[in-house]
Write a protein that holds these residues in place. Structure first.
Motif, PDB file in Angstrom:
ATOM      1  N   ALA A 123     -50.798   9.883 -14.820  1.00  0.00           N
ATOM      2  CA  ALA A 123     -51.610   9.449 -13.681  1.00  0.00           C
ATOM      3  C   ALA A 123     -52.907  10.243 -13.604  1.00  0.00           C
ATOM      4  CB  ALA A 123     -50.816   9.591 -12.387  1.00  0.00           C
ATOM      5  N   TYR A 124     -52.825  11.546 -13.885  1.00  0.00           N
ATOM      6  CA  TYR A 124     -54.040  12.368 -13.883  1.00  0.00           C
ATOM      7  C   TYR A 124     -54.999  11.864 -14.958  1.00  0.00           C
ATOM      8  CZ  TYR A 124     -57.032  16.471 -13.474  1.00  0.00           C
ATOM      9  OH  TYR A 124     -58.119  17.298 -13.266  1.00  0.00           O
ATOM     10  N   ARG A 125     -54.481  11.521 -16.144  1.00  0.00           N
ATOM     11  CA  ARG A 125     -55.347  11.024 -17.222  1.00  0.00           C
ATOM     12  C   ARG A 125     -56.022   9.711 -16.828  1.00  0.00           C
ATOM     13  NH1 ARG A 125     -51.465  12.725 -21.388  1.00  0.00           N
ATOM     14  NH2 ARG A 125     -52.210  14.718 -22.183  1.00  0.00           N
ATOM     15  N   GLU A 126     -55.274   8.839 -16.172  1.00  0.00           N
ATOM     16  CA  GLU A 126     -55.876   7.577 -15.704  1.00  0.00           C
ATOM     17  C   GLU A 126     -57.042   7.863 -14.757  1.00  0.00           C
ATOM     18  OE1 GLU A 126     -55.474   4.324 -16.255  1.00  0.00           O
ATOM     19  OE2 GLU A 126     -53.839   4.499 -17.701  1.00  0.00           O
ATOM     20  N   LEU A 127     -56.829   8.766 -13.816  1.00  0.00           N
ATOM     21  CA  LEU A 127     -57.886   9.123 -12.866  1.00  0.00           C
ATOM     22  C   LEU A 127     -59.080   9.737 -13.599  1.00  0.00           C
ATOM     23  CD1 LEU A 127     -55.695  10.636 -10.018  1.00  0.00           C
ATOM     24  CD2 LEU A 127     -57.256   8.703  -9.747  1.00  0.00           C
ATOM     25  N   LEU A 140     -64.428  15.501  -1.449  1.00  0.00           N
ATOM     26  CA  LEU A 140     -63.129  15.827  -0.864  1.00  0.00           C
ATOM     27  C   LEU A 140     -62.094  14.773  -1.243  1.00  0.00           C
ATOM     28  CD1 LEU A 140     -61.315  17.543   0.909  1.00  0.00           C
ATOM     29  CD2 LEU A 140     -62.150  16.257   2.904  1.00  0.00           C
ATOM     30  N   THR A 141     -62.458  13.492  -1.111  1.00  0.00           N
ATOM     31  CA  THR A 141     -61.536  12.422  -1.480  1.00  0.00           C
ATOM     32  C   THR A 141     -61.159  12.514  -2.956  1.00  0.00           C
ATOM     33  OG1 THR A 141     -62.317  10.920   0.238  1.00  0.00           O
ATOM     34  CG2 THR A 141     -61.321   9.910  -1.708  1.00  0.00           C
ATOM     35  N   LEU A 142     -62.141  12.801  -3.788  1.00  0.00           N
ATOM     36  CA  LEU A 142     -61.890  12.925  -5.224  1.00  0.00           C
ATOM     37  C   LEU A 142     -60.975  14.106  -5.515  1.00  0.00           C
ATOM     38  CD1 LEU A 142     -62.409  12.145  -8.146  1.00  0.00           C
ATOM     39  CD2 LEU A 142     -64.516  13.492  -8.061  1.00  0.00           C
ATOM     40  N   SER A 143     -61.243  15.242  -4.903  1.00  0.00           N
ATOM     41  CA  SER A 143     -60.435  16.447  -5.139  1.00  0.00           C
ATOM     42  C   SER A 143     -58.989  16.232  -4.728  1.00  0.00           C
ATOM     43  CB  SER A 143     -61.025  17.636  -4.375  1.00  0.00           C
ATOM     44  OG  SER A 143     -62.310  17.946  -4.840  1.00  0.00           O
ATOM     45  N   VAL A 144     -58.774  15.553  -3.603  1.00  0.00           N
ATOM     46  CA  VAL A 144     -57.412  15.295  -3.131  1.00  0.00           C
ATOM     47  C   VAL A 144     -56.669  14.409  -4.124  1.00  0.00           C
ATOM     48  CG1 VAL A 144     -56.051  14.122  -1.356  1.00  0.00           C
ATOM     49  CG2 VAL A 144     -57.907  15.649  -0.684  1.00  0.00           C
ATOM     50  N   ALA A 145     -57.327  13.368  -4.617  1.00  0.00           N
ATOM     51  CA  ALA A 145     -56.671  12.462  -5.559  1.00  0.00           C
ATOM     52  C   ALA A 145     -56.270  13.184  -6.841  1.00  0.00           C
ATOM     53  CB  ALA A 145     -57.598  11.291  -5.878  1.00  0.00           C
ATOM     54  N   LEU A 146     -57.173  14.009  -7.385  1.00  0.00           N
ATOM     55  CA  LEU A 146     -56.850  14.737  -8.607  1.00  0.00           C
ATOM     56  C   LEU A 146     -55.731  15.754  -8.359  1.00  0.00           C
ATOM     57  CD1 LEU A 146     -60.453  15.297 -10.004  1.00  0.00           C
ATOM     58  CD2 LEU A 146     -58.696  13.803 -10.982  1.00  0.00           C
ATOM     59  N   ALA A 147     -55.787  16.446  -7.227  1.00  0.00           N
ATOM     60  CA  ALA A 147     -54.771  17.460  -6.922  1.00  0.00           C
ATOM     61  C   ALA A 147     -53.406  16.838  -6.677  1.00  0.00           C
ATOM     62  CB  ALA A 147     -55.198  18.275  -5.705  1.00  0.00           C
ATOM     63  N   MET A 148     -53.378  15.601  -6.177  1.00  0.00           N
ATOM     64  CA  MET A 148     -52.113  14.956  -5.820  1.00  0.00           C
ATOM     65  C   MET A 148     -51.628  13.966  -6.886  1.00  0.00           C
ATOM     66  SD  MET A 148     -51.255  16.392  -3.052  1.00  0.00           S
ATOM     67  CE  MET A 148     -49.900  15.346  -2.516  1.00  0.00           C
ATOM     68  N   ALA A 149     -52.255  13.959  -8.052  1.00  0.00           N
ATOM     69  CA  ALA A 149     -51.778  13.076  -9.125  1.00  0.00           C
ATOM     70  C   ALA A 149     -50.303  13.379  -9.411  1.00  0.00           C
ATOM     71  CB  ALA A 149     -52.616  13.266 -10.374  1.00  0.00           C
ATOM     72  N   PRO A 150     -49.433  12.371  -9.422  1.00  0.00           N
ATOM     73  CA  PRO A 150     -47.991  12.619  -9.523  1.00  0.00           C
ATOM     74  C   PRO A 150     -47.462  12.860 -10.932  1.00  0.00           C
ATOM     75  CG  PRO A 150     -48.397  10.283  -9.245  1.00  0.00           C
ATOM     76  CD  PRO A 150     -49.733  10.957  -9.157  1.00  0.00           C
ATOM     77  N   SER A 151     -48.325  12.771 -11.946  1.00  0.00           N
ATOM     78  CA  SER A 151     -47.873  12.977 -13.319  1.00  0.00           C
ATOM     79  C   SER A 151     -49.074  13.232 -14.212  1.00  0.00           C
ATOM     80  CB  SER A 151     -47.114  11.749 -13.829  1.00  0.00           C
ATOM     81  OG  SER A 151     -48.010  10.648 -13.974  1.00  0.00           O
ATOM     82  N   THR A 152     -48.790  13.709 -15.424  1.00  0.00           N
ATOM     83  CA  THR A 152     -49.864  13.901 -16.405  1.00  0.00           C
ATOM     84  C   THR A 152     -50.548  12.578 -16.720  1.00  0.00           C
ATOM     85  OG1 THR A 152     -48.633  15.724 -17.422  1.00  0.00           O
ATOM     86  CG2 THR A 152     -50.391  14.744 -18.721  1.00  0.00           C
TER      87      THR A 152
END
Length: 363
Positions: free
Chosen positions: A71-75, A57-69
Motif C-alpha cells: 500500500a505504501y508503494r502504491e501511494l 498534513l493530509t499527505l503525511s497522514v496517508a503515508l504514515a498510516m499505510a497498512p502494508s509495504t
C-alpha cells in the motif's frame, strides 16, 4: 532461493476512511487490471489535488498510516507521478546520489561543495548523461540527506508545474554540508540538478539505469575536487534520478556500500587470524535487519551491521544481496534466522552471531 527473513516492520490497521489509503488498497485488491488502473488514476488525481493545495498534513497522514509495504508503494508511485510529471514544457528536479567512502589519519573535514561546477557539467555533457542541446544544470553543493528530505512533495509539484525557468524551480537556501571524518566512514551526499523537458522531445538527461562509461571519469574528477590532506577518499556516484526516487536510491546505496565495507573488514580480520568467518542475518523488532560476521566460537561478534528499513526497502532483495556478497567473499556458512528476533536483550541491542546460532539456522 526463496526469502527466509520475516519483515520486521509494523504497520497500522487499515484506515478505510482515508481517501488516499482507500484508493491505494482498492487498486491492490482490484479483480482486473482495468479496475486497478482506474483506482490508480483516481489516486493520482486525488494526490494532485492535495499537492495543489499544499496540504502536506493530509499527505503525511496517508503515508504514515499505510497498512502494508504494498500500500505504501502504491501511494509513493502515485505521489511521484502527481508531483514529478507534467504535460507540455516543464521543469525536472533531479539529483545525483554520492556515496563517499573515507578513511582518515585522524579528524578530517571534507569540503561542503565542488568548486568546479562548470567542469562537472561539462563532463556529464561529454559522456551524454545530459542530452545534446538540452537545458540541464547540476549544482556543486554537497547536500546532506536531511536537507534533501526537507524538500517537500508540494515544492516539487510547484517546481514541475509552475516554474517559469530552471533557476526558479530550485528550492532556496540549499547549502552543502561538510563531511566530518573520524578515522573512517561511509557518507551520503546529493548533488541537486534541474532541467527543462520540452514536449515531444527525448528526455533531457539519462535517468536511472546503471553507471555507464562516465563512472570512472566522474570518480576521478570528484576525487580531485574533494582531495583533502590526511584523507583517502573513494567517491561513488550513482546515476541521476528524479528527486524523489534519488532520495530512495541514495539511502539504499549508502547501506549497500557500508555493508560491503563492514563485511570486507570483518572477513579480513578473521582470516588474518586463520579463523573461518560465519555470517548471520536476522530481522529484529523495530524494523531492523542485523548482520554479523564472526568465527564459529563467536570471536569477532563484538561488531555488527544494522540496516534500518525504510518503507520502500525490500527485505527479500536485501537478503539476496547479502547472500550474493557472501558468495563473492567465499563465505560458505551463511545463517538466515527465520524468526523475528527481539530488539534488545538485557537492555543491550541484540546481535545474533555464530556463537549463539547453531548450524541449524543455515539456509
Amino acid at each position: 532461493m526463496p526469502s527466509q527473513l520475516p519483515d520486521p516492520r509494523q504497520y497500522p490497521a487499515l484506515l478505510a476512511s482515508n481517501r488516499l489509503i482507500h484508493h491505494a488498497v482498492a487498486a491492490l485488491d482490484a479483480k482486473t487490471d482495468a479496475d486497478a488502473e482506474s483506482w490508480r488514476e483516481g489516486l493520482r488525481l486525488a494526490l494532485g489535488d492535495v499537492l495543489k493545495r499544499d496540504d502536506m498534513l493530509t499527505l503525511s497522514v496517508a503515508l504514515a498510516m499505510a497498512p502494508s509495504t504494498l500500500a505504501y508503494r502504491e501511494l509513493w508511485q502515485a505521489l511521484r507521478a502527481a508531483a514529478e510529471q507534467a504535460e507540455g514544457r516543464h521543469v525536472l528536479l533531479f539529483a545525483m546520489p554520492l556515496v563517499l567512502v573515507a578513511a582518515a589519519d585522524g579528524e578530517v573535514c571534507l569540503p561542503a561543495e565542488i568548486s568546479d561546477v562548470a567542469g562537472l557539467n561539462a563532463l556529464l555533457r561529454q559522456y551524454a548523461v545530459f542530452s545534446p542541446g538540452a537545458e540541464v544544470w547540476l549544482g556543486g553543493a554537497l547536500l546532506h540527506p536531511d536537507t534533501v528530505s526537507d524538500i517537500s512533495a508540494g515544492q516539487i509539484y510547484r517546481a514541475t508545474h509552475e516554474a517559469a525557468s530552471m533557476m526558479d524551480a530550485l528550492p532556496a537556501n540549499l547549502a552543502g554540508r561538510a563531511v566530518s571524518v573520524h578515522k573512517d566512514g561511509v557518507f551520503l551526499r546529493y548533488l541537486l540538478g534541474v532541467a527543462v523537458q520540452e514536449e515531444g522531445r527525448p528526455s533531457a538527461l539519462k535517468l536511472g539505469g546503471t553507471v555507464g562509461t562516465w563512472g570512472l571519469p566522474l570518480m576521478k574528477f570528484l576525487g580531485e575536487q574533494l582531495k583533502t590532506a590526511g584523507l583517502n577518499l573513494f567517491p561513488i556516484a550513482r546515476p541521476p534520478q528524479m528527486l524523489m526516487q534519488a532520495m530512495v536510491e541514495g539511502g539504499k546505496a549508502r547501506h549497500e556500500v557500508a555493508l560491503q565495507a563492514f563485511a570486507s573488514s570483518q572477513i579480513r580480520r578473521l582470516r588474518d587470524k586463520s579463523l573461518v568467518p560465519v555470517a548471520v542475518l536476522a530481522a529484529h523488532s523495530g524494523g531492523e535487519l542485523r548482520f554479523t560476521l564472526s568465527a564459529a566460537s563467536g570471536e569477532g561478534a563484538d561488531e555488527g551491521f544494522v540496516w534500518t528499513l525504510s518503507p520502500l526497502d525490500s527485505v527479500p532483495a536485501i537478503e539476496a544481496m547479502v547472500r550474493e556478497l557472501m558468495a563473492e567473499c567465499q563465505v560458505e556458512d551463511v545463517r538466515i534466522v527465520t524468526g523475528l528476533m527481539a530488539e534488545t536483550e538485557q537492555g543491550e541491542r541484540l546481535f545474533l552471531h555464530a556463537g549463539n546460532t547453531g548450524p541449524a539456522f543455515a539456509h
